[in-house]
Design an enzyme around this catalytic site. Structure first.
Site, PDB file in Angstrom:
ATOM      1  N   ASP A  90       0.858  -1.181   0.000  1.00  0.00           N
ATOM      2  CA  ASP A  90       0.000   0.000   0.000  1.00  0.00           C
ATOM      3  C   ASP A  90       0.895   1.233   0.000  1.00  0.00           C
ATOM      4  O   ASP A  90       2.117   1.115   0.039  1.00  0.00           O
ATOM      5  CB  ASP A  90      -0.955  -0.038   1.198  1.00  0.00           C
ATOM      6  CG  ASP A  90      -0.218  -0.051   2.527  1.00  0.00           C
ATOM      7  OD1 ASP A  90       1.026   0.097   2.538  1.00  0.00           O
ATOM      8  OD2 ASP A  90      -0.886  -0.204   3.558  1.00  0.00           O
ATOM      9  N   ASP A 262      -8.090  -7.598   0.055  1.00  0.00           N
ATOM     10  CA  ASP A 262      -7.166  -7.968   1.128  1.00  0.00           C
ATOM     11  C   ASP A 262      -7.843  -7.628   2.438  1.00  0.00           C
ATOM     12  O   ASP A 262      -8.683  -6.726   2.487  1.00  0.00           O
ATOM     13  CB  ASP A 262      -5.856  -7.171   1.043  1.00  0.00           C
ATOM     14  CG  ASP A 262      -6.023  -5.762   1.576  1.00  0.00           C
ATOM     15  OD1 ASP A 262      -6.540  -4.907   0.837  1.00  0.00           O
ATOM     16  OD2 ASP A 262      -5.672  -5.505   2.747  1.00  0.00           O
ATOM     17  N   CYS A 300     -13.876 -28.563   5.205  1.00  0.00           N
ATOM     18  CA  CYS A 300     -12.648 -27.837   4.831  1.00  0.00           C
ATOM     19  C   CYS A 300     -11.512 -28.809   4.503  1.00  0.00           C
ATOM     20  O   CYS A 300     -11.379 -29.854   5.137  1.00  0.00           O
ATOM     21  CB  CYS A 300     -12.229 -26.910   5.973  1.00  0.00           C
ATOM     22  SG  CYS A 300     -10.747 -25.951   5.613  1.00  0.00           S
ATOM     23  N   CYS A 302      -8.187 -27.862   4.595  1.00  0.00           N
ATOM     24  CA  CYS A 302      -6.902 -27.291   5.034  1.00  0.00           C
ATOM     25  C   CYS A 302      -6.129 -28.289   5.909  1.00  0.00           C
ATOM     26  O   CYS A 302      -6.687 -29.263   6.409  1.00  0.00           O
ATOM     27  CB  CYS A 302      -7.110 -25.975   5.778  1.00  0.00           C
ATOM     28  SG  CYS A 302      -7.511 -26.135   7.527  1.00  0.00           S
ATOM     29  N   CYS A 305      -7.696 -28.784   9.426  1.00  0.00           N
ATOM     30  CA  CYS A 305      -8.913 -29.616   9.449  1.00  0.00           C
ATOM     31  C   CYS A 305      -8.630 -31.064   9.045  1.00  0.00           C
ATOM     32  O   CYS A 305      -9.317 -31.971   9.513  1.00  0.00           O
ATOM     33  CB  CYS A 305      -9.983 -29.002   8.557  1.00  0.00           C
ATOM     34  SG  CYS A 305     -10.590 -27.433   9.212  1.00  0.00           S
ATOM     35  N   HIS A 331      -6.442 -22.272   8.796  1.00  0.00           N
ATOM     36  CA  HIS A 331      -7.829 -22.587   8.453  1.00  0.00           C
ATOM     37  C   HIS A 331      -8.593 -21.356   7.943  1.00  0.00           C
ATOM     38  O   HIS A 331      -9.279 -21.426   6.914  1.00  0.00           O
ATOM     39  CB  HIS A 331      -8.572 -23.182   9.654  1.00  0.00           C
ATOM     40  CG  HIS A 331     -10.044 -23.219   9.412  1.00  0.00           C
ATOM     41  ND1 HIS A 331     -10.634 -24.179   8.631  1.00  0.00           N
ATOM     42  CD2 HIS A 331     -11.020 -22.348   9.769  1.00  0.00           C
ATOM     43  CE1 HIS A 331     -11.926 -23.919   8.539  1.00  0.00           C
ATOM     44  NE2 HIS A 331     -12.190 -22.819   9.217  1.00  0.00           N
TER      45      HIS A 331
END
Ligand code: ZN
Length: 374
Positions: A90, A262, A300, A302, A305, A331
């Site tokens: 930014d 974002d 999920c 991930c 998980c 996660h």
């Protein structure tokens, strides 16, 4: 370089590819935030595994510590933090207006005191671009002024200044391997937003960011501003909605033609033990999880998980173990990135508008604010 190729369109939603020196970005894309050149509690290996393709870092923070010249001497941000894929910085404007103390704004720039040690500094459009060139991200931002959205008179002054600073940011740029995005402002006033969209769209930026939203206005006001702005922007440039990214925001933003998002929310929530899930937001401290053998979210894919139980995650939190923050961050970020992958495939199949209400319903209990700050 920096061409935006649209692959599929449905209504105002699009999927596409933005080409950068560190690889192609598939849009829509959600970028995890690495404020201090690190996505808190995660390594680049974690980020790659959970499907992150773009990471954001903050100019204001890195300028103050460790200093942009040090980062440049260490080979730039990619090398310094060992993130091999595209990065975005930014302009520093938002943090100067929200974090720094004793700021004094004039038409040339902003003088402020560091929130770390009280030392005095000055940012101008030229200085912001010079810092971002030292940091070396693929996508960099024009210096802008974010106003209180409900103060129309100030929103107009800040918008006019942002327009002049956009031109100066373009003139200051010397590197040709960084895509400089312009930022439009205008508070919650539809007329100002339309003027700002037309002005920023008229300048030779390869991408356009929408600033000054998600700063205290209502969701309805944010959606109304997007409805004014995106139809006025060129189709062939990516649109970045800065600092916005709950599950609901991603769905509503893509429906209105946004390509890049974002937000600090997934990692910030994780450090406060809160997890996104298809059952609604879970507080993993809750005693009901003490003997729960299920994964955090059964739907999920991930690492967290696939591997750990709710009982184990709760134990880590109660024992104040740092691994809890890492596992819930993995996660939460995967949940948003998986949602954006699902949105991309729905747009490709031409069924996103039909699926959007289903997705909004599924994620609706994740959106209430539970934390104000770090
Ligand atoms: Zn998960």
């Amino acid at each position: 370089m920096f061409e935006y190729e649209i692959l599929a369109k449905e209504g105002r939603a699009r999927t596409g590819i933005f080409h950068t020196p560190h690889g192609d970005l598939q849009t829509p894309v959600f970028a995890p935030v690495g404020t201090q050149a690190t996505v808190k509690t995660l390594t680049p290996v974690h980020l790659e595994e959970l499907g992150a393709s773009l990471v954001l870092s903050n100019t204001y923070h890195l300028y103050l510590r460790p200093g942009d010249e040090l980062v440049a001497a260490m080979g730039g941000l990619h090398n310094f933090m060992q993130w091999p894929k595209p990065m975005l910085t930014d302009s520093g404007g938002f943090q100067v207006f929200s974090l720094a103390q004793m700021r004094k704004i004039d038409d040339d720039g902003v003088t402020f005191k560091s929130h770390i040690d009280g030392s005095t500094h000055r940012f101008t459009p030229e200085k912001s671009i010079a810092i971002q060139e030292n940091l070396g991200a693929d996508i960099i931002m024009a210096f802008d002024e974010c106003s209180d959205p409900n103060d129309r008179a100030y929103s107009q002054i800040a918008m006019d200044r942002t327009h002049r600073w956009a031109e100066r940011s373009l003139d200051a740029k010397t590197r040709n391997d960084q895509a400089l995005f312009g930022i439009l402002q205008g508070g919650v006033d539809p007329e100002l937003r339309a003027v700002s969209a037309a002005f920023i769209a008229s300048l030779p930026f390869p991408g356009i960011a929408i600033g000054g939203l998600s700063v205290g206005e209502s969701k309805d006001e944010m959606h109304a501003m997007l409805d004014v702005v995106t139809p006025l922007l060129p189709e062939n440039k990516p649109r970045y909605l800065m600092g916005v990214g709950t599950p609901e925001d991603l769905i509503n933003g893509v429906l209105r033609g946004i390509d890049i998002f974002d937000c600090v929310l997934p990692t910030r929530l994780a450090r406060h033990h809160a997890a996104f899930s298809s059952e609604g937001r879970l507080n993993m401290m809750n005693a009901s999880f003490a003997r729960d053998p299920r994964p955090l979210d059964e739907s999920c894919d991930c690492y967290t998980c696939r591997t750990f139980t709710r009982a184990y995650l709760r134990h880590l939190i109660m024992a104040k173990e740092l691994l809890a923050g890492t596992l819930i961050s993995i996660h939460n970020l995967r949940a948003l990135i998986r949602l954006i992958e699902e949105i991309r495939s729905h747009i490709s199949a031409g069924i996103f508008e039909k699926q959007a209400p289903v997705l909004l319903e599924k994620w609706s209990n994740n959106t209430q604010k539970s934390t104000k700050d770090d």
